[in-house]
Design a protein around this motif. Structure first.
Motif, PDB file in Angstrom:
ATOM      1  N   SER A 105       6.329   7.254  -3.929  1.00  0.00           N
ATOM      2  CA  SER A 105       6.361   7.156  -2.287  1.00  0.00           C
ATOM      3  C   SER A 105       7.852   6.857  -2.440  1.00  0.00           C
ATOM      4  O   SER A 105       8.356   7.037  -3.025  1.00  0.00           O
ATOM      5  N   ILE A 163      -4.335   6.380 -10.224  1.00  0.00           N
ATOM      6  CA  ILE A 163      -4.151   6.713  -8.253  1.00  0.00           C
ATOM      7  C   ILE A 163      -2.788   6.934  -8.882  1.00  0.00           C
ATOM      8  O   ILE A 163      -1.913   7.576  -9.425  1.00  0.00           O
ATOM      9  N   LYS A 193      -3.805  -2.181   6.409  1.00  0.00           N
ATOM     10  CA  LYS A 193      -3.189  -2.673   4.988  1.00  0.00           C
ATOM     11  C   LYS A 193      -1.880  -3.499   4.523  1.00  0.00           C
ATOM     12  O   LYS A 193      -1.551  -3.381   5.795  1.00  0.00           O
ATOM     13  N   THR A 237       3.786   6.207  -9.357  1.00  0.00           N
ATOM     14  CA  THR A 237       3.795   5.828  -8.076  1.00  0.00           C
ATOM     15  C   THR A 237       5.244   6.912  -7.274  1.00  0.00           C
ATOM     16  O   THR A 237       6.145   7.064  -8.133  1.00  0.00           O
ATOM     17  N   ASN A 297      -2.779   8.728  -2.529  1.00  0.00           N
ATOM     18  CA  ASN A 297      -2.255   8.695  -1.474  1.00  0.00           C
ATOM     19  C   ASN A 297      -1.343   9.431  -0.954  1.00  0.00           C
ATOM     20  O   ASN A 297      -0.208   9.670  -1.607  1.00  0.00           O
ATOM     21  N   SER A 308       8.856   5.081  -7.232  1.00  0.00           N
ATOM     22  CA  SER A 308       8.957   5.249  -5.557  1.00  0.00           C
ATOM     23  C   SER A 308      10.638   4.879  -5.150  1.00  0.00           C
ATOM     24  O   SER A 308      11.234   4.297  -6.246  1.00  0.00           O
ATOM     25  N   ILE A 353      -7.891   7.258  -5.886  1.00  0.00           N
ATOM     26  CA  ILE A 353      -6.766   6.876  -4.701  1.00  0.00           C
ATOM     27  C   ILE A 353      -5.712   7.812  -4.749  1.00  0.00           C
ATOM     28  O   ILE A 353      -4.790   7.823  -5.631  1.00  0.00           O
ATOM     29  N   TYR A 387      -0.543  -2.662   8.775  1.00  0.00           N
ATOM     30  CA  TYR A 387      -0.849  -1.741   8.913  1.00  0.00           C
ATOM     31  C   TYR A 387      -2.013  -0.753   8.467  1.00  0.00           C
ATOM     32  O   TYR A 387      -2.377  -0.559   7.252  1.00  0.00           O
ATOM     33  N   ARG A 389      -1.278   5.253 -13.337  1.00  0.00           N
ATOM     34  CA  ARG A 389      -0.588   5.183 -11.701  1.00  0.00           C
ATOM     35  C   ARG A 389       0.472   6.046 -11.897  1.00  0.00           C
ATOM     36  O   ARG A 389       0.925   6.029 -12.829  1.00  0.00           O
ATOM     37  N   ALA A 394       3.143   8.809  -1.108  1.00  0.00           N
ATOM     38  CA  ALA A 394       3.163   8.112   0.489  1.00  0.00           C
ATOM     39  C   ALA A 394       4.445   8.715   1.313  1.00  0.00           C
ATOM     40  O   ALA A 394       5.664   8.315  -0.072  1.00  0.00           O
ATOM     41  N   ASN A 395       5.208   9.098   2.114  1.00  0.00           N
ATOM     42  CA  ASN A 395       6.664   9.451   2.739  1.00  0.00           C
ATOM     43  C   ASN A 395       7.440  10.061   1.496  1.00  0.00           C
ATOM     44  O   ASN A 395       8.295   9.953   0.623  1.00  0.00           O
ATOM     45  N   SER A 423       0.798  -1.124   0.002  1.00  0.00           N
ATOM     46  CA  SER A 423      -0.196  -0.187  -0.366  1.00  0.00           C
ATOM     47  C   SER A 423       0.814   1.559  -0.047  1.00  0.00           C
ATOM     48  O   SER A 423       0.096   2.978  -0.550  1.00  0.00           O
ATOM     49  N   VAL A 424       2.255   1.172   0.031  1.00  0.00           N
ATOM     50  CA  VAL A 424       2.858   2.322   0.298  1.00  0.00           C
ATOM     51  C   VAL A 424       3.875   2.792  -1.355  1.00  0.00           C
ATOM     52  O   VAL A 424       3.553   4.071  -1.859  1.00  0.00           O
ATOM     53  N   CYS A 425       4.146   1.444  -1.782  1.00  0.00           N
ATOM     54  CA  CYS A 425       5.536   1.664  -2.520  1.00  0.00           C
ATOM     55  C   CYS A 425       4.373   0.436  -4.333  1.00  0.00           C
ATOM     56  O   CYS A 425       5.405   1.397  -5.364  1.00  0.00           O
ATOM     57  N   ASP A 426       3.240   0.666  -3.779  1.00  0.00           N
ATOM     58  CA  ASP A 426       2.555  -0.169  -4.780  1.00  0.00           C
ATOM     59  C   ASP A 426       3.002  -1.081  -5.431  1.00  0.00           C
ATOM     60  O   ASP A 426       3.003  -1.620  -6.474  1.00  0.00           O
ATOM     61  N   GLN A 427       3.898  -1.857  -5.110  1.00  0.00           N
ATOM     62  CA  GLN A 427       4.742  -2.952  -5.880  1.00  0.00           C
ATOM     63  C   GLN A 427       3.547  -4.194  -5.495  1.00  0.00           C
ATOM     64  O   GLN A 427       3.810  -4.934  -4.701  1.00  0.00           O
ATOM     65  N   LYS A 440      11.331   1.413   6.268  1.00  0.00           N
ATOM     66  CA  LYS A 440      11.496   3.125   5.598  1.00  0.00           C
ATOM     67  C   LYS A 440      10.551   4.112   6.316  1.00  0.00           C
ATOM     68  O   LYS A 440      10.968   4.960   6.512  1.00  0.00           O
ATOM     69  N   GLN A 470       0.377  10.037   3.023  1.00  0.00           N
ATOM     70  CA  GLN A 470       0.642   9.193   3.936  1.00  0.00           C
ATOM     71  C   GLN A 470       1.533   9.664   4.006  1.00  0.00           C
ATOM     72  O   GLN A 470       2.683   9.359   3.133  1.00  0.00           O
ATOM     73  N   ASN A 491       0.196   8.214  -5.888  1.00  0.00           N
ATOM     74  CA  ASN A 491       0.536   8.406  -4.870  1.00  0.00           C
ATOM     75  C   ASN A 491       2.171   8.433  -4.176  1.00  0.00           C
ATOM     76  O   ASN A 491       3.489   8.626  -4.833  1.00  0.00           O
TER      77      ASN A 491
END
Ligand code: ZN
Ligand code: ZN
Ligand code: ZN
Ligand code: ZN
Ligand code: ZN
Ligand code: ZN
Ligand code: ZN
Ligand code: ZN
Lengths: 433, 285
Positions: free
Chosen positions: B61, B80, A402, B59, B105, B36, B103, A399, B57, B84-85, A384-388, A411, B107, B82
């Motif tokens: 992150s 999507i 998720k 990403t 993200n 990412s 979506i 978490y 999409r 994140a971080n 849910s963080v890196c979409d891998q 990280k 976070q 993303n």
């Protein structure tokens, strides 16, 4: 020619009124006037006291319940318009040669003076002064009188003495008297309590203190039992009713339009002019004949579909009958989800089977990853963080329910990881298959 | 671009990492772009990205991005996004006009607030704002107007209260409020009929509105996380017995009366904040 002349000396020898008060008819009327129509009277022999709740016990039919004025009375209630002069002419004109000496007054028995006016009524002769009401000794207005037990009365006194009062309108009843429900009624006043139809000739049924026609009584009875009343015979339909042209019937009243077999509740109503809203052209067919006609049958209501047909789950459906198996709301062309021969709306499919992918929100056709109260399709089970993308073997952390891959978790800010660890929330686990 | 096999330009390795991915994606027309952990700190390091209109999409992150160019919203096929971080301190309101964004993200960033009009996303389904510095005073007025939201992650932020407007999120299935500073819950959460995940652990809660008892939280399709609050004894007792007991208890007249008393005369003392948020990296400047 004769003419009527008043005879001031006529002293009618009127016998004292026989005690008409003793007449049961009079007595009845007097009592009902005093105490109200519903008062039970010993002289009333007409209606048994019925149990108001149990209709079947109190069913009474016309023959025993509707009473005519007693026949002996009725025959004597000859309403006459007296035209004395005409009568006399008719009689004596024709029977000429009849001598005056032979004629005697029916009341006092005396003879008539040569020029005296004579009243002739129903073949009897009277001094004009003797032809009066037995009660008030007045001449009859317009020559109208009522006869009862050999005596003549003016209209007013006859009513007062003998005629019953109507339980509805309170007026005197002349002619046919309906005795029912512990009272007397004009024919026009004795009506079904529900549909206001005249009951005099059809009979009635006493139901909880009301007079009802047979149809209405059947309806009330059927309502109580939660059943239908046949539109044709008005009987209660105990088994499945047959719906036809907007009414319900005993199926056995009909035969198949095609083969003539007596119908049962499985019979099909077919619109013979498809598209027409009016159903008076509809016809009935037995199930076998109907199936041969090739009209699609709705998988829900088992009735023919004449408008738009929805084909799904290997069946045909009325648009409004193709519904979610859970909430029963029609899809009306919206997407539906099938499972084990049933169709569901998106919400309930998800609620029941949980198989919408958390990422693409689509029903998962092939392999399903389920974990953490969610499901994913093979394309979208990912960190849910890196979409891998992840697979069955990938280790991940949880978490907020998720999935987080190990790399990403490492990280995360240290203080967060420390908190998560403290909460025992982040336990590495293997993804299920 | 002439990508020579041997590069002798020093210091370009960081740049080329992101660029390389972009080039590859352009070549194979991959609509899903993975950037990412590429050490990116600015969108300038990703030339041509804003012209890749086909991507669905993106990403980004685990980078160090501080801000987003408003033009990112031109990627109208993006579903999507993303981020994140990263090091985001603000985001452009233009994102909420992206027609297909489902979506988002955000976070683990440093967001103190969201721009005015942020809640205008037409089709947003999942919004992850976990681990930022948001609170009820820094949300835009239309935040709870995102009717299409299925999941809202607000864990690790600074909320003390949640607006009753939350009742507008009719499609919400997941609501995470873990480790904020929540003192109370709006009774309107009880109107979210589709809710099947409610995380309120690690807050300063003492009582629960009886309306929460309307939620279907005891089925095996539901998750209710409640630990780490200072629940009043009757609630703590029911939680000991299990969620089903708690949900039943919330629906009783007894609790309704008790709740009313708690809300008026017998207000339970508000517990102090439980975690030291100064150490959160979202506070870094
Ligand atoms: Zn008279
Ligand atoms: Zn009737
Ligand atoms: Zn019938
Ligand atoms: Zn037939
Ligand atoms: Zn149907
Ligand atoms: Zn449904
Ligand atoms: Zn999917
Ligand atoms: Zn990851």
């Amino acid at each position: 020619m004769f003419s009527f002349q008043s005879n001031p000396n006529a002293s009618p020898d009127v016998p004292p009124l026989p005690l008409t008060i003793q007449s049961s008819l009079f007595k009845r009327r007097a009592q009902s006037k005093e105490t109200g129509l519903d008062k039970d009277d010993a002289d009333y022999d007409t209606l048994p006291n019925d149990n108001e709740e149990d209709i079947s016990n109190s069913s009474l039919y016309l023959d025993s319940a509707v009473y005519m004025v007693r026949s002996e009375l009725e025959q004597k209630l000859v309403m006459q318009k007296l035209d004395a002069a005409h009568q006399y002419q008719q009689r004596y004109g024709v029977t000429s040669g009849m001598s005056l000496e032979n004629m005697l007054c029916s009341r006092c028995g005396d003879g008539f003076e040569p020029h005296e006016k004579i009243v002739n009524s129903t073949g009897e002769l009277w001094h004009q002064t003797c032809f009066v009401c037995a009660q008030c000794f007045q001449e009859f207005r317009d020559g109208i009188f009522y006869e009862f037990e050999g005596r003549k009365y003016c209209e007013h006194d006859f009513h007062v003495l003998f005629a019953p009062c109507c339980g509805k309108c309170g007026e005197f009843i002349i002619g046919r008297v309906i005795k029912a429900m512990n009272a007397n009624w004009h024919v026009k006043c004795f009506l079904c309590d529900m549909c206001k139809k005249e009951l005099a000739d059809t009979g009635f049924i006493r139901n909880a203190g009301r007079a009802l026609c047979h149809e209405c009584n059947a309806k009330v009875k059927a309502d109580k039992l939660g059943k239908y009343v046949c539109h044709k015979c008005h009987g209660i339909i105990d088994d499945q009713p047959l719906r036809f042209r907007g009414e319900v019937y005993h199926p056995y009243h009909f035969n198949c339009t095609n083969c003539g077999v007596e119908l049962d509740a499985n019979a099909r109503e077919v619109r013979s002019r498809p598209g027409y809203a009016a159903n008076d052209m509809n016809e009935l067919y037995c199930l076998r004949c109907h199936d041969k006609m090739g009209i699609p049958i709705c998988g829900a209501c088992r009735r023919p579909i004449e408008e738009r047909v929805v084909t799904a789950l290997g069946k045909h459906w009325h648009v409004e009958h193709f519904v979610c198996a859970k909430c029963e709301k029609p899809f009306f062309g919206h997407r539906h989800y099938e499972k084990k021969g049933l169709a569901y709306c998106e919400t309930h499919y998800h609620q029941l089977f949980g198989n919408l992918c958390f990422v693409c929100n689509q029903v998962i056709a092939g392999d399903v990853f389920t974990a953490m109260n969610k499901a994913w399709c093979v394309h979208h089970f990912a960190c849910s963080v890196c979409d891998q993308k992840m697979n069955q073997k990938t280790k991940f952390y949880e978490y907020d329910l998720k999935p987080v891959c190990k790399k990403c978790y490492e990280k995360f800010p240290q203080e967060l990881r420390r908190r998560l660890r403290r909460q025992h929330e982040a336990t590495p686990r293997k993804s299920p298959s | 671009m002439n990508q020579t096999p041997v590069s002798c330009i020093p210091n370009s390795s960081k740049m080329s990492k992101a660029k390389k991915v972009l080039e590859e994606a352009k070549e194979i027309k991959n609509p899903e772009l993975d950037l990412s952990d590429k050490g990116i700190s600015s969108f300038e390091e990703m030339p041509g990205l804003l012209n890749m209109l086909n991507i669905t999409r993106l990403t980004l992150s685990h980078n160090k991005i501080k801000s987003i160019p408003p033009g990112l919203a031109n990627l109208t096929n993006l579903e999507i996004l993303n981020l994140a971080n990263n090091h985001l301190e603000e985001i452009p309101v233009s994102l909420s006009s992206m027609p297909k964004l489902r979506i988002l993200n955000l976070q683990i960033n440093r967001l103190d607030s969201l721009p005015r009009g942020f809640g205008a996303f037409p089709v947003i389904e999942v919004l992850d704002l976990t681990y930022n510095n948001l609170n009820e005073n820094t949300l835009p007025g239309n935040f709870f107007m995102m009717e299409t939201l299925r999941a809202l992650y607000l864990g690790d932020n600074d909320f003390e209260h949640i607006s009753s407007d939350i009742k507008n999120l009719k499609n919400l299935q997941i609501l995470v409020l873990r480790e904020n500073d929540l003192i109370d819950l709006p009774k309107e959460i009880g109107e979210l009929q589709r809710l099947r995940e409610l995380h309120i652990q690690g807050n300063r809660l003492t009582i629960i509105p009886p309306e929460i008892g309307n939620l279907d939280m005891s089925s095996n399709k539901s998750v209710f996380k409640f630990e780490g609050n200072e629940w009043v004894t009757p609630i703590a007792d029911q939680l000991q017995l299990g969620i089903t007991h708690l949900m039943e208890y919330l629906r009783t007249e007894t609790y309704r009366i008790m709740y009313h008393r708690y809300m008026t005369s017998q207000k339970p003392e508000v517990p102090p904040p439980c975690i030291d948020k100064a150490k959160k990296i979202s506070r870094n400047r």
